[in-house]
Design a protein around this motif. Structure first.
Motif, PDB file in Angstrom:
ATOM      1  N   CYS A  37       0.797  -1.222   0.000  1.00 15.88           N
ATOM      2  CA  CYS A  37       0.000   0.000   0.000  1.00 15.88           C
ATOM      3  C   CYS A  37       0.832   1.277   0.000  1.00 15.88           C
ATOM      4  N   MET A  38       2.156   1.196  -0.005  1.00 16.96           N
ATOM      5  CA  MET A  38       2.983   2.392   0.102  1.00 16.96           C
ATOM      6  C   MET A  38       3.795   2.613  -1.155  1.00 16.96           C
ATOM      7  N   CYS A  39       4.086   3.869  -1.390  1.00 22.76           N
ATOM      8  CA  CYS A  39       4.875   4.262  -2.553  1.00 22.76           C
ATOM      9  C   CYS A  39       6.353   3.984  -2.296  1.00 22.76           C
ATOM     10  N   VAL A  40       7.021   3.394  -3.288  1.00 23.38           N
ATOM     11  CA  VAL A  40       8.441   3.078  -3.151  1.00 23.38           C
ATOM     12  C   VAL A  40       9.277   4.342  -3.006  1.00 23.38           C
ATOM     13  N   VAL A  41       8.828   5.437  -3.605  1.00 19.27           N
ATOM     14  CA  VAL A  41       9.621   6.666  -3.612  1.00 19.27           C
ATOM     15  C   VAL A  41       9.393   7.482  -2.340  1.00 19.27           C
ATOM     16  N   CYS A  42       8.128   7.772  -2.008  1.00 20.48           N
ATOM     17  CA  CYS A  42       7.848   8.697  -0.899  1.00 20.48           C
ATOM     18  C   CYS A  42       7.389   8.008   0.383  1.00 20.48           C
ATOM     19  N   ASN A  43       7.197   6.680   0.351  1.00 24.54           N
ATOM     20  CA  ASN A  43       6.779   5.909   1.531  1.00 24.54           C
ATOM     21  C   ASN A  43       5.385   6.268   2.025  1.00 24.54           C
ATOM     22  N   LYS A  44       4.601   6.998   1.241  1.00 28.02           N
ATOM     23  CA  LYS A  44       3.259   7.375   1.668  1.00 28.02           C
ATOM     24  C   LYS A  44       2.234   6.379   1.147  1.00 28.02           C
ATOM     25  N   PHE A  45       1.080   6.409   1.769  1.00 32.21           N
ATOM     26  CA  PHE A  45      -0.016   5.571   1.297  1.00 32.21           C
ATOM     27  C   PHE A  45      -1.281   6.414   1.189  1.00 32.21           C
ATOM     28  N   ASP A  46      -2.205   5.965   0.375  1.00 31.07           N
ATOM     29  CA  ASP A  46      -3.536   6.554   0.322  1.00 31.07           C
ATOM     30  C   ASP A  46      -4.510   5.449  -0.051  1.00 31.07           C
ATOM     31  N   PHE A  47      -5.754   5.811  -0.324  1.00 34.21           N
ATOM     32  CA  PHE A  47      -6.783   4.799  -0.535  1.00 34.21           C
ATOM     33  C   PHE A  47      -7.479   4.975  -1.882  1.00 34.21           C
ATOM     34  N   GLU A  48      -6.749   5.512  -2.838  1.00 39.14           N
ATOM     35  CA  GLU A  48      -7.279   5.644  -4.185  1.00 39.14           C
ATOM     36  C   GLU A  48      -7.208   4.289  -4.899  1.00 39.14           C
ATOM     37  N   VAL A  49      -8.303   3.891  -5.536  1.00 37.36           N
ATOM     38  CA  VAL A  49      -8.348   2.660  -6.322  1.00 37.36           C
ATOM     39  C   VAL A  49      -8.945   2.996  -7.680  1.00 37.36           C
TER      40      VAL A  49
END
Length: 586
Positions: free
Chosen positions: A240-252
Motif C-alpha cells: 500500500c505504500m509508494c516506493v519513492v515517498c513511503n506514503k499511502f492513500d486509498f485511491e483505487v
C-alpha cells in the motif's frame, strides 16, 4: 502492470493486464483527512530512520498526500469493540485532580512506561480523553508553528528513547500506547474514537512490525519480501505504500499509482514522473529497436510498458468514473505521455488533452468523453503494426531454419517467463490467503476466549448478586428479630415498672403499719412506766399517810393522773395533727 497496491489485493500478470488498484469500494471512500508530517520536508508517514529522505516538490500533485479512509466497511469493523460501551448509559464522574496526579503529553513521551501506566490507571476517563484531544489538535496542524514545534518536540522525545520495546510497551496503558503510536507515526487515525486496534497491533505498529495504514494492517515485510527496500526501510509495506515517498492513500481504480509487473511494488505516478522513473525506453515486445514510454521500478530496477496498462485501466474503470474523476485520470495520462517520442504515445497525449479541455469547457459530457477515449484505444490497437509481421517482412519471404528456431526459443522463453510469473503470483496469493485464514482463526480464538471470559464474569457476577441478596435477606431477618426482641423488652420493662410501683405502694403501707405498731408499743411502754411510777408513788404516799399524813395538793394531782391513765383509749398513740413519715405535709 499490476492490479492493486491496496492492502488485500495482488496483481495477476497475464496476457491481458488489469487496471491498477482495482478494488470494489465498500461504501465508497469519502473525503479523507490529511495527516501531519513529523518533518516539513518529509511525508507524514515516511519513517524517520531511512536514509533516502527527499524534499517535497512544489509540483507534486495531490497523489502524494496521505489520507485515511472513512469507508463504511472499515468503520463497521473498527466500531465493533465500542458497541457494548455504546449500549450502556455513560456515567460521568467529576473528580478533582491535584497537580501531582496530572499527566501531560510530554510526560507520556518522556517518562518510563510503567510509571505513566500506573498513574493513568488512576486517572478518570475524562482526563484521558482530554489528553487525546490535545494531541488531536496538535496533529491537525491548524494551530500554526507553535503546535508544529510542540509535535516535533514530542516526536523527538519518543524516537530518542531506547526503552520503548515490545516487552516494555506490553505494560503500557491503552490510552498511553495510542498516544505513543500517534506521536511516533504522526497519524491522527490512531486517536480516532471509532477506530480501535488491539494492544498487540499497536505495539507492532510502533516497532515497525505491522503496516501503519489502518486499512492495510499487514505484517511487514509484506508477503515476506526480501528486497532491499522492504528489509531496510522501517515500517515500509509494499502492498500500500509508494516506493519513492513511503506514503499511502486509498485511491483505487486509478492511474494515480503505477505498479511493477514483476515485483508488485507500487509507486505514485507523480513520484515516478518527478524522479524520472517514467521515460522513453526500448520496447521489450519486438526486436526492431522501437522505443515507447516505460516505467522503471526502483525496487527491482526492471521496466514495464505503460500504454497497454493505461488502456486496461480505462477499459475496466472508466465507465464508473464521474466527470471529475475522468478529468483527473486524463490529466494523469497526459502527464505520463507528455515527453513521449512514440507516435502512439503522442497521439494518446493529444487526445487526453483534447478531451480534458472539452469536459472542462462543457463541450463534451463525461459519457461521451469516455466512449471517445475507449474508441481511441481500439483504433490504436488496430493501427499499431504487428512486430512479428515487421520481422517477417511484407513480401512473405521464407525464414531461415536458424532464425525460426531462435524465434521459437524466444516464444518458449516468453511463455516460460509468464508461467513463472503466474506461478509466483499464485504462490503469493496462496500465502496471503493462508495468512488471512490464520489471522481469522486467531481472531475467532480470541473472540471465543473473550466470550468465555464474559460468560465466566457474568456467572461470577450472578453468584455475587445472589450472595448479596442472601445477605440482604439475612439482615432483614436479623432486623425483624431485633425489633421483636426490642418489643418484648419494652413490654417486660413496662411489666417490671408496674411490679415496682405495686411493691413500692405495698412497702410504703407495710412501713407505715410497722411505724404505727412501733409507736403503739412505745406508748404502751410509756403508759406502763407511768403506771408503775404512780403505783410507786401511791405506795410511798400510803406509807406517809400511815406515818403522819401528806400534802393534800399532791394527793389530788396523783389522783387525777391515775384516772387519766386508766381512762385513756388503748390505741390512741398518734396525735390528730401528727404527720405521716412517708407523705409530705399539706
Amino acid at each position: 502492470m499490476g492490479t492493486s497496491s491496496g492492502s488485500n489485493i495482488h496483481h495477476q500478470p497475464s496476457s491481458k493486464m488489469l487496471p491498477p488498484r482495482q478494488q470494489p469500494r465498500a461504501g465508497g471512500l469519502q473525503t479523507s483527512l490529511s495527516l501531519v508530517s513529523s518533518d516539513p520536508r518529509l511525508s507524514p508517514e515516511e519513517p524517520r530512520s531511512n536514509s533516502d529522505h527527499r524534499r517535497e516538490s512544489p509540483t507534486e500533485s495531490a497523489s502524494s498526500r496521505e489520507t485515511w479512509p472513512t469507508a463504511d466497511a472499515i468503520m463497521a469493523k473498527k466500531m465493533e469493540n465500542g458497541k457494548a460501551e455504546n449500549d450502556c448509559p455513560e456515567q460521568s464522574v467529576i473528580r478533582r485532580l491535584s497537580s501531582a496526579d496530572k499527566i501531560s503529553l510530554r510526560d507520556i513521551a518522556r517518562e518510563r512506561v510503567d510509571i505513566i501506566s500506573e498513574k493513568m490507571h488512576h486517572l478518570p476517563d475524562e482526563f484521558q480523553e482530554e489528553l487525546k484531544n490535545n494531541l488531536r489538535v496538535i496533529l491537525d496542524g491548524n494551530g500554526g508553528s507553535q503546535q508544529r514545534d510542540e509535535f516535533f518536540i514530542l516526536q523527538k522525545l519518543v524516537q530518542s528513547r531506547t526503552d520503548l520495546t515490545a516487552k516494555t510497551l506490553i505494560r503500557a496503558h491503552r490510552v498511553q500506547l495510542e498516544i505513543l503510536v500517534a506521536i511516533n507515526t504522526g497519524i491522527l487515525a490512531f486517536l480516532h474514537p471509532n477506530i480501535s486496534l488491539s494492544q498487540t497491533s499497536l505495539i507492532e505498529v510502533f516497532v515497525y512490525k505491522r503496516c501503519r495504514n489502518i486499512a492495510c494492517q499487514n505484517q511487514i515485510p509484506a508477503d515476506d519480501c526480501t528486497c532491499e527496500i522492504c528489509t531496510k526501510r522501517n515500517g515500509f509495506c509494499n502492498l500500500c505504500m509508494c516506493v519513492v515517498c513511503n506514503k499511502f492513500d486509498f485511491e483505487v481504480n486509478t492511474c494515480r499509482w503505477v505498479g511493477c509487473d514483476l515485483c508488485s511494488h507500487w509507486t505514485h505516478t507523480d513520484c515516478a514522473i518527478r524522479d524520472g522513473l517514467i521515460c522513453m525506453g526500448a520496447s521489450g515486445k519486438s526486436g526492431s529497436g522501437s522505443s515507447e514510454m516505460l516505467f522503471r521500478c526502483r525496487a527491482c530496477n526492471r521496466t514495464s510498458e505503460l500504454l497497454g496498462w493505461v488502456k486496461d485501466v480505462f477499459q475496466h474503470c472508466a465507465p464508473a468514473w464521474d466527470p471529475e474523476a475522468l478529468t483527473r485520470e486524463l490529466d494523469f495520462v497526459s502527464r505520463i505521455f507528455h515527453g513521449s517520442e512514440d507516435p502512439r504515445g503522442q497521439k494518446l497525449f493529444w487526445k487526453c488533452k483534447e478531451l480534458k479541455e472539452k469536459i472542462e469547457s462543457g463541450l463534451a459530457e463525461s459519457s461521451a468523453a469516455c466512449r471517445a477515449i475507449l474508441m481511441f484505444f481500439q483504433e490504436l490497437e488496430v493501427d499499431s503494426p504487428n512486430p512479428k509481421s515487421l520481422e517477417n517482412g511484407e513480401s512473405g519471404r521464407l525464414i531461415a531454419p536458424q532464425e525460426a528456431c531462435n524465434r521459437i526459443a524466444e516464444v518458449v522463453q516468453e511463455a516460460i517467463r509468464k508461467m513463472e510469473m503466474v506461478a509466483d503470483e499464485k504462490m503469493r496469493m496462496y500465502k496471503k490467503a493462508r495468512m488471512a485464514v490464520e489471522a481469522c482463526d486467531r481472531e475467532l480464538q480470541d473472540k471465543a476466549r473473550e466470550v468465555q471470559e464474559l460468560k465466566l464474569e457474568r456467572q461470577k457476577k450472578k453468584v455475587q448478586i445472589e450472595e448479596l441478596e442472601k445477605i440482604v435477606r439475612l439482615k432483614h431477618a436479623e432486623a425483624d428479630m431485633f425489633q421483636l426482641k426490642a418489643n418484648e423488652a419494652k413490654r417486660e420493662a413496662e411489666r417490671l415498672q408496674r411490679i415496682a410501683l405495686a411493691k413500692s405502694d405495698k412497702s410504703e403501707e407495710e412501713y407505715a403499719s410497722s411505724y404505727l405498731k412501733q409507736r403503739l408499743s412505745e406508748a404502751e411502754a410509756e403508759k406502763q412506766y407511768l403506771f408503775e411510777k404512780i403505783k410507786l408513788q401511791e405506795s410511798s404516799r400510803a406509807s406517809q399517810s400511815s406515818g403522819g399524813g401528806g400534802d393534800p395538793s399532791q394527793l389530788l394531782m396523783y389522783s387525777k393522773m391515775h384516772d387519766m391513765l386508766y381512762n385513756a383509749p388503748p390505741k390512741a398513740d398518734c396525735l390528730p395533727n401528727e404527720r405521716h413519715p412517708f407523705r409530705k405535709n399539706p
